[in-house]
Design an enzyme around this catalytic site. Structure first.
Site, PDB file in Angstrom:
ATOM      1  N   SER A  46      -9.320   5.142  -1.929  1.00 26.15           N
ATOM      2  CA  SER A  46      -9.171   4.104  -2.944  1.00 26.15           C
ATOM      3  C   SER A  46     -10.253   4.222  -4.023  1.00 26.15           C
ATOM      4  O   SER A  46     -10.376   5.255  -4.663  1.00 26.15           O
ATOM      5  CB  SER A  46      -9.160   2.728  -2.257  1.00 26.15           C
ATOM      6  OG  SER A  46      -8.590   1.743  -3.093  1.00 26.15           O
ATOM      7  N   ASP A 161      -2.290   3.111  -0.895  1.00 22.94           N
ATOM      8  CA  ASP A 161      -3.732   3.120  -0.670  1.00 22.94           C
ATOM      9  C   ASP A 161      -4.125   3.704   0.686  1.00 22.94           C
ATOM     10  O   ASP A 161      -3.584   3.315   1.726  1.00 22.94           O
ATOM     11  CB  ASP A 161      -4.245   1.683  -0.776  1.00 22.94           C
ATOM     12  CG  ASP A 161      -5.741   1.597  -0.977  1.00 22.94           C
ATOM     13  OD1 ASP A 161      -6.476   2.094  -0.107  1.00 22.94           O
ATOM     14  OD2 ASP A 161      -6.173   1.034  -1.993  1.00 22.94           O
TER      15      ASP A 161
END
Length: 314
Positions: A46, A161
């Site tokens: 991320s 993610d």
């Protein structure tokens, strides 16, 4: 990037997810550069994948810090402008344009240092390690927060993610690049499960400014939700009140803590830095200065260990 790269020896960094709290990674990198501690590879999830991509692409650490500090809430809003695509509140188009403007079109395998980003396959739930191909695409996949940023489609895969399966990829870092591995943890699970979820004192002001934007008329559902959150906060301003967002924050934190515990039991990092990022919220990028300072402090407090790891025999 002078002072960070090394062909032989040096650290392998694992940079975790955590939204705006991840700007603390920049502070850690600043200290490593100032102390001439080499880094030969970065693996990120991320925001960690994003910060790592800037560094691996050749951007100077001080320039990256200046870029982060220059961001205010309006610039953040421009990046995360809701456009309601399928699979998320934000399509990610503006984010990709921003990244392209700074990183350009670079291939991971051509970078001066080792790099990998971690994402999650939405179909089968598997971890996907992106260590080849377009650098910006790898970042875009790794930052696709479920329900917020639309999934990234790559061939037959839909990626979200990496924090869903691996919020701090120290095990991937060691598997891909060996050791010593230094992990930098900024996600919610590292902030203490006894602490209350973030409740920014600035959020009501920002929310009212957001509601005043002309384009909000095109997304009435979003407008109504923001108004309901403001009303809940005004009427239930106590620590005992569990709003929908705070419940979700806590559940995500619990899940991340368990994932981290299980992965560390199998393949732990050599050193874990935990910057004190306080209650920095997901999109509070305007708090860059204090968050970067927290990263610097964590690195400085562990400077002797960092030096020892960087120059030990491999």
């Amino acid at each position: 990037m002078t002072g960070l790269t090394a062909q032989d020896g040096g650290l392998v960094l694992a940079l975790g997810g955590g939204g705006a709290a991840g700007l603390a990674h920049i502070g850690v990198l600043q200290v490593l550069q100032e102390q001439a501690i080499p880094v030969r590879a970065i693996v990120g999830t991320s925001i960690g994948a994003e910060i790592g991509a800037f560094v691996a692409s050749g951007m100077a650490i001080d320039d990256l810090a200046a870029l982060a500090v220059s961001f205010d809430w309006k610039q953040t809003l421009q990046l995360f402008m809701p456009d309601l695509p399928t699979g998320g509140l934000v399509s990610g188009v503006n984010i990709v344009e921003f990244l392209r403007g700074w990183i350009g079109a670079q291939q991971i395998e051509d970078l001066a240092m080792g790099y990998a980003a971690v994402a999650t396959d939405l179909k089968d739930g598997s971890q996907v390690v992106l260590d080849r191909g377009d650098l910006v695409s790898a970042v875009r996949a790794s930052i696709a927060i479920p329900g917020f940023i639309a999934p990234f489609h790559s061939g037959q895969r839909s990626l979200v993610d990496g924090g869903v399966v691996n919020p701090l990829p120290f095990d991937v870092a060691r598997t891909r690049f060996g050791g010593p591995v230094v992990a930098v943890a900024v996600h919610a699970a590292t902030r203490g499960m006894e602490a209350e979820p973030p409740r920014s004192a600035q959020w009501p002001k920002r929310a009212h400014q957001l509601l005043a934007q002309p384009w909000m008329a095109r997304v009435p559902a979003l407008s109504d939700w923001i108004k309901s959150q403001l009303n809940n906060r005004a009427n239930n301003n106590t620590k005992a009140e569990w709003t929908t967002r705070r419940v979700l924050d806590r559940v995500i934190g619990i899940t991340e803590a368990e994932i981290l515990r299980l992965r560390a039991a199998i393949n732990p990092p050599d050193l874990m830095l935990v910057p004190d990022v306080g209650r920095t919220g997901l999109l509070e990028f305007y708090r860059a200065r204090e968050t970067i300072t927290a990263g610097r402090r964590a690195a400085e407090e562990n400077l002797s260990a960092l030096k020892r790891l960087a120059w030990r025999e491999r």
